[in-house]
Design a protein around this motif. Structure first.
Motif, PDB file in Angstrom:
ATOM      1  N   GLY A 252      -2.025  -3.643  -8.245  1.00  0.00           N
ATOM      2  CA  GLY A 252      -1.438  -4.327  -9.400  1.00  0.00           C
ATOM      3  C   GLY A 252      -1.785  -3.586 -10.679  1.00  0.00           C
ATOM      4  O   GLY A 252      -0.983  -3.536 -11.626  1.00  0.00           O
ATOM      5  N   THR A 253      -2.973  -3.002 -10.719  1.00  0.00           N
ATOM      6  CA  THR A 253      -3.404  -2.250 -11.906  1.00  0.00           C
ATOM      7  C   THR A 253      -2.538  -1.002 -12.088  1.00  0.00           C
ATOM      8  O   THR A 253      -2.140  -0.678 -13.218  1.00  0.00           O
ATOM      9  CB  THR A 253      -4.893  -1.857 -11.756  1.00  0.00           C
ATOM     10  OG1 THR A 253      -5.636  -3.057 -11.532  1.00  0.00           O
ATOM     11  CG2 THR A 253      -5.417  -1.147 -12.981  1.00  0.00           C
TER      12      THR A 253
ATOM     13  N   SER B 227       0.550  -8.182  -7.792  1.00  0.00           N
ATOM     14  CA  SER B 227      -0.611  -7.613  -7.093  1.00  0.00           C
ATOM     15  C   SER B 227      -0.625  -8.153  -5.667  1.00  0.00           C
ATOM     16  O   SER B 227      -0.309  -9.324  -5.440  1.00  0.00           O
ATOM     17  CB  SER B 227      -1.905  -8.027  -7.797  1.00  0.00           C
ATOM     18  OG  SER B 227      -3.017  -7.877  -6.930  1.00  0.00           O
TER      19      SER B 227
ATOM     20  N   ASP C 293       2.992 -10.155 -16.434  1.00  0.00           N
ATOM     21  CA  ASP C 293       1.925  -9.933 -15.462  1.00  0.00           C
ATOM     22  C   ASP C 293       1.956 -11.124 -14.502  1.00  0.00           C
ATOM     23  O   ASP C 293       1.442 -12.202 -14.811  1.00  0.00           O
ATOM     24  CB  ASP C 293       0.564  -9.800 -16.155  1.00  0.00           C
ATOM     25  CG  ASP C 293      -0.557  -9.524 -15.148  1.00  0.00           C
ATOM     26  OD1 ASP C 293      -0.377  -9.821 -13.949  1.00  0.00           O
ATOM     27  OD2 ASP C 293      -1.624  -9.023 -15.570  1.00  0.00           O
TER      28      ASP C 293
HETATM   29  C1  LIG Z   1      -3.775 -11.263 -13.958  1.00  0.00           C
HETATM   30  C2  LIG Z   1      -4.050 -10.032 -13.162  1.00  0.00           C
HETATM   31  N1  LIG Z   1      -3.446  -8.885 -13.515  1.00  0.00           N
HETATM   32  C3  LIG Z   1      -3.645  -7.738 -12.835  1.00  0.00           C
HETATM   33  C4  LIG Z   1      -4.488  -7.683 -11.749  1.00  0.00           C
HETATM   34  C5  LIG Z   1      -4.741  -6.378 -11.065  1.00  0.00           C
HETATM   35  O1  LIG Z   1      -4.319  -6.354  -9.756  1.00  0.00           O
HETATM   36  P1  LIG Z   1      -5.033  -5.389  -8.670  1.00  0.00           P
HETATM   37  O2  LIG Z   1      -6.343  -6.002  -8.319  1.00  0.00           O
HETATM   38  O3  LIG Z   1      -4.046  -5.405  -7.523  1.00  0.00           O
HETATM   39  O4  LIG Z   1      -5.151  -4.050  -9.274  1.00  0.00           O
HETATM   40  C6  LIG Z   1      -5.128  -8.855 -11.337  1.00  0.00           C
HETATM   41  C7  LIG Z   1      -6.034  -8.822 -10.170  1.00  0.00           C
HETATM   42  O5  LIG Z   1      -6.871  -9.628  -9.952  1.00  0.00           O
HETATM   43  C8  LIG Z   1      -4.915 -10.057 -12.053  1.00  0.00           C
HETATM   44  O6  LIG Z   1      -5.518 -11.188 -11.708  1.00  0.00           O
END
Ligand SMILES: Cc1ncc(COP(=O)(O)O)c(C=O)c1O
Length: 378
Positions: free
Chosen positions: A59-60, A182, A156
């Motif tokens: 997700g990042t 994510s 997001d």
């Molecule tokens: C609101 C939010 N955005 C982005 C992310 C990032 O996702 P990832 O852990 O898959 O990189 C998370 C992960 O916990 C999240 O809770």
């Protein structure tokens, strides 16, 4: 303590069919850059209703390439919520921009559109609302503000695959430019690590594909030969494997069942815990359907004591989230004087109760009983 259970706050659900899908993928000729990647993208696009989907390694990573595609760069700012995981803000820094934090609404804990609008400046180029806990933010309102100020909107939706806003699925991008998801194990579906961006813009889609793979394309107007590829900009290796995509495809078939189960658990908590003095329960919201990623209660006084009692009972409660700008990194990076009062009050009271599809009835009862005990209610 007799009968003590250990209950996580969130957990993946892996079926025989999921395992079989992974086995077939790993035995196949392509374990990465093969056909499962596009199949998973097509399935996500069909599920959300967006025209395009790009799957990536987290997700990042999805946030990072979306931030670049949105035009975030040095000298520009993007506004996100004070109450979110650090990645929602960090992606702006990765792209060279400056994250700005808006306060949240007391009830939904989603970004406060009025505070967000106050923080728009000449340098602002994007808004990054977060569908907190899986409950949709008011996208029409946010879109109106974005239009007035010519800003890109990135949703997001890390918490919100399976949620709906006014009858349409989150990720359809009806009111935004891009949505990110994510697939971390505690999320609606999992690929281990993984993420996606959906969009209705062909231009953004092509850019996201480039950024996922080193900025390299084979789509060349007049190639010298079939070997030719071109690196057009500085991209990354944010690819996701076919093994992960096979798991994602199998999980996506189970998503509606996962959401139904999460709804059921949330309903039980709400029924069993309503009417307790000093305890505020989360709502699903009037704007659509929550994906119930987390169930956050607010305890007016004595949060730490209640948290410790629950942890002591083997219930792995959590706090989502510490206001991002109070993190030591942000405090030392120029955010010393930032303050979002509603977010800070929320943070002082919040406790995340366990919720995950395989949670058993007896585990739900155990959490309710332990919480009532910790609150001194019987
Ligand atoms: C609101 C939010 N955005 C982005 C992310 C990032 O996702 P990832 O852990 O898959 O990189 C998370 C992960 O916990 C999240 O809770």
């Amino acid at each position: 303590m007799p009968g003590k259970m250990v209950i996580p706050y969130g957990k993946q659900s892996i079926s025989r069919a999921d395992i079989e899908a992974v086995r077939r993928a790993i035995e196949g000729p392509f374990i990465t850059q093969g056909p499962k990647v596009k199949e998973f993208e097509d399935a996500l696009q069909a599920y959300t209703g967006a025209k395009y989907a790009v799957v990536v390694s987290s997700g990042t990573a999805a946030l990072h390439i979306a931030a670049i595609a949105a035009g975030i760069k040095p000298g520009r700012e993007a506004i996100t919520s004070a109450i979110t995981f650090v990645a929602s803000a960090n992606c702006v820094l990765y792209a060279g921009g400056k994250p700005v934090f808006a306060d949240v609404l007391e009830d939904s804990v989603n970004i406060d559109p009025a505070d967000m609008e106050k923080k728009i400046r000449k340098k602002t180029c994007a808004l990054i609302p977060v569908h907190f806990a899986g409950r949709p933010a008011d996208l029409e309102h946010i879109r109106r503000i974005a239009r007035r100020n010519k800003l890109i909107v990135i949703e997001d939706a890390a918490h919100a695959l399976g949620a709906e806003y006014k009858g349409r699925r989150i990720g359809c991008c009806e009111h935004s430019d891009m949505t990110i998801f994510s697939f971390h194990p505690v999320k609606s579906i999992t690929t281990g690590e993984g993420g996606a961006v959906t969009t209705n813009s062909k231009e953004l889609y092509k850019r996201l594909l480039l950024l996922r793979n080193h900025g390299i394309t084979r789509d060349i107007a007049h190639p010298e030969g079939e070997w030719q590829y071109e690196m057009r900009e500085l991209g990354y290796n944010y690819r996701i494997t076919d093994i992960q995509c096979a798991l994602g495809l199998s999980q996506l078939r189970r998503l509606d069942g996962f959401i139904k189960r999460r709804e059921k658990i949330a309903e039980t908590y709400t029924r069993e815990l309503s009417g307790i003095d000093g305890l505020k329960l989360p709502g699903a919201g009037e704007l659509g359907k929550s994906a119930w990623h987390i169930y956050v209660i607010r305890v007016r006084t004595g949060r730490k004591n209640v948290f410790d009692r629950l942890r002591g009972a083997g219930i792995n409660v959590n706090v989502h989230y510490i206001p991002v700008y109070t993190q030591p990194f942000y405090r030392s990076a120029g955010y010393k004087n930032v303050s979002c009062p509603v977010a800070e009050k929320y943070y002082s009271q919040a406790i995340t109760l366990p919720i995950f599809p395989e949670m058993k009835e007896k585990e739900i009862k155990y959490v309710v009983k332990a919480l009532k005990g910790a609150l001194g209610v019987h």
